[in-house]
Design a protein around this motif. Structure first.
Motif, PDB file in Angstrom:
ATOM      1  N   TRP A  77       0.782  -1.263  -0.108  1.00  0.00           N
ATOM      2  CA  TRP A  77      -0.278  -0.157   0.024  1.00  0.00           C
ATOM      3  C   TRP A  77       0.836   1.311  -0.068  1.00  0.00           C
ATOM      4  CZ3 TRP A  77       0.739   3.047   4.321  1.00  0.00           C
ATOM      5  CH2 TRP A  77       1.505   2.447   5.283  1.00  0.00           C
ATOM      6  N   ALA A  79       0.091   5.685   1.347  1.00  0.00           N
ATOM      7  CA  ALA A  79      -0.896   6.367   1.791  1.00  0.00           C
ATOM      8  C   ALA A  79      -0.675   7.921   1.525  1.00  0.00           C
ATOM      9  CB  ALA A  79      -0.793   6.080   3.466  1.00  0.00           C
ATOM     10  N   CYS A  92      -5.336   5.671   1.084  1.00  0.00           N
ATOM     11  CA  CYS A  92      -4.732   4.499   0.647  1.00  0.00           C
ATOM     12  C   CYS A  92      -4.899   3.645  -0.509  1.00  0.00           C
ATOM     13  CB  CYS A  92      -4.614   3.860   2.149  1.00  0.00           C
ATOM     14  SG  CYS A  92      -4.292   4.419   3.608  1.00  0.00           S
ATOM     15  N   LEU A 156      -5.149  -2.519   6.814  1.00  0.00           N
ATOM     16  CA  LEU A 156      -5.387  -0.935   6.571  1.00  0.00           C
ATOM     17  C   LEU A 156      -6.509  -0.406   7.392  1.00  0.00           C
ATOM     18  CD1 LEU A 156      -4.227   0.087   3.244  1.00  0.00           C
ATOM     19  CD2 LEU A 156      -3.244   0.862   5.561  1.00  0.00           C
TER      20      LEU A 156
END
Length: 179
Positions: A77, A79, A92, A156
């Motif tokens: 990921w 962000a 994200c 997340l």
């Protein structure tokens, strides 16, 4: 590709080329950002208000608010933390782990799923599940990519909701550098 490189000069102009791609290799979101530094969460890049971003090879789009993007180490990921008054405070992208072909470029594959938190909201939301399902077939995501993306999205959702790790305000000093 090389692992995340925290050393080295991003280039004479201090900018890093950020290239999000789709699984077929096509260019997705792309922009040039200033390298701000690194901490225990990863590499932080930033842009002041009224900067430009492009989707694919399309025209430039203006981003009214300043923002910073965190590129974590070995995580699926990235962000983006946006300055007020942007409605989306945190966005994200579920991606393959960011790769640094050079200190002046970072690239990753966008895997469609996104976790975001609206300004003033307590809980994050998961979006683009339909696109993720469609692209699993269209791009033939391997099972390990699907599992990694789903695990990352679940992690997340919890970390953002509980405001742990980089979601506990770690972005604020970085965002202050470009706001």
């Amino acid at each position: 590709m090389p692992a995340l490189d925290e050393t080295g000069d991003p280039g004479d102009d201090g900018l890093v080329q950020v290239n999000y791609r789709k699984y077929d290799g096509s260019l997705h979101w792309n922009l040039r950002m200033r390298r701000l530094g690194a901490d225990e969460h990863g590499i932080w890049l930033g842009l002041p208000a009224d900067s430009r971003i492009r989707k694919g090879l399309g025209p430039d789009r203006e981003l009214a608010e300043a923002h910073v993007i965190l590129f974590p180490r070995d995580a699926w990921w990235t962000a983006a933390f946006n300055a007020a008054p942007r409605r989306t405070e945190l966005y994200c992208d579920i991606t393959t782990p960011p790769q640094w072909p050079s200190p002046a470029e970072v690239t990753m594959v966008d895997l469609d799923l996104d976790v975001l938190r609206r300004r003033g909201a307590e809980l994050p939301i998961l979006v683009d599940e339909d696109e993720f399902a469609e692209h699993q077939l269209a791009y033939r995501y391997p099972p390990d990519v699907i599992r990694s993306a789903e695990r990352s999205a679940a992690w997340l959702m919890t970390a953002v909701a509980e405001r742990t790790g980089p979601f506990s305000g770690a972005h604020q000093p970085w965002l202050a550098q470009v706001s």
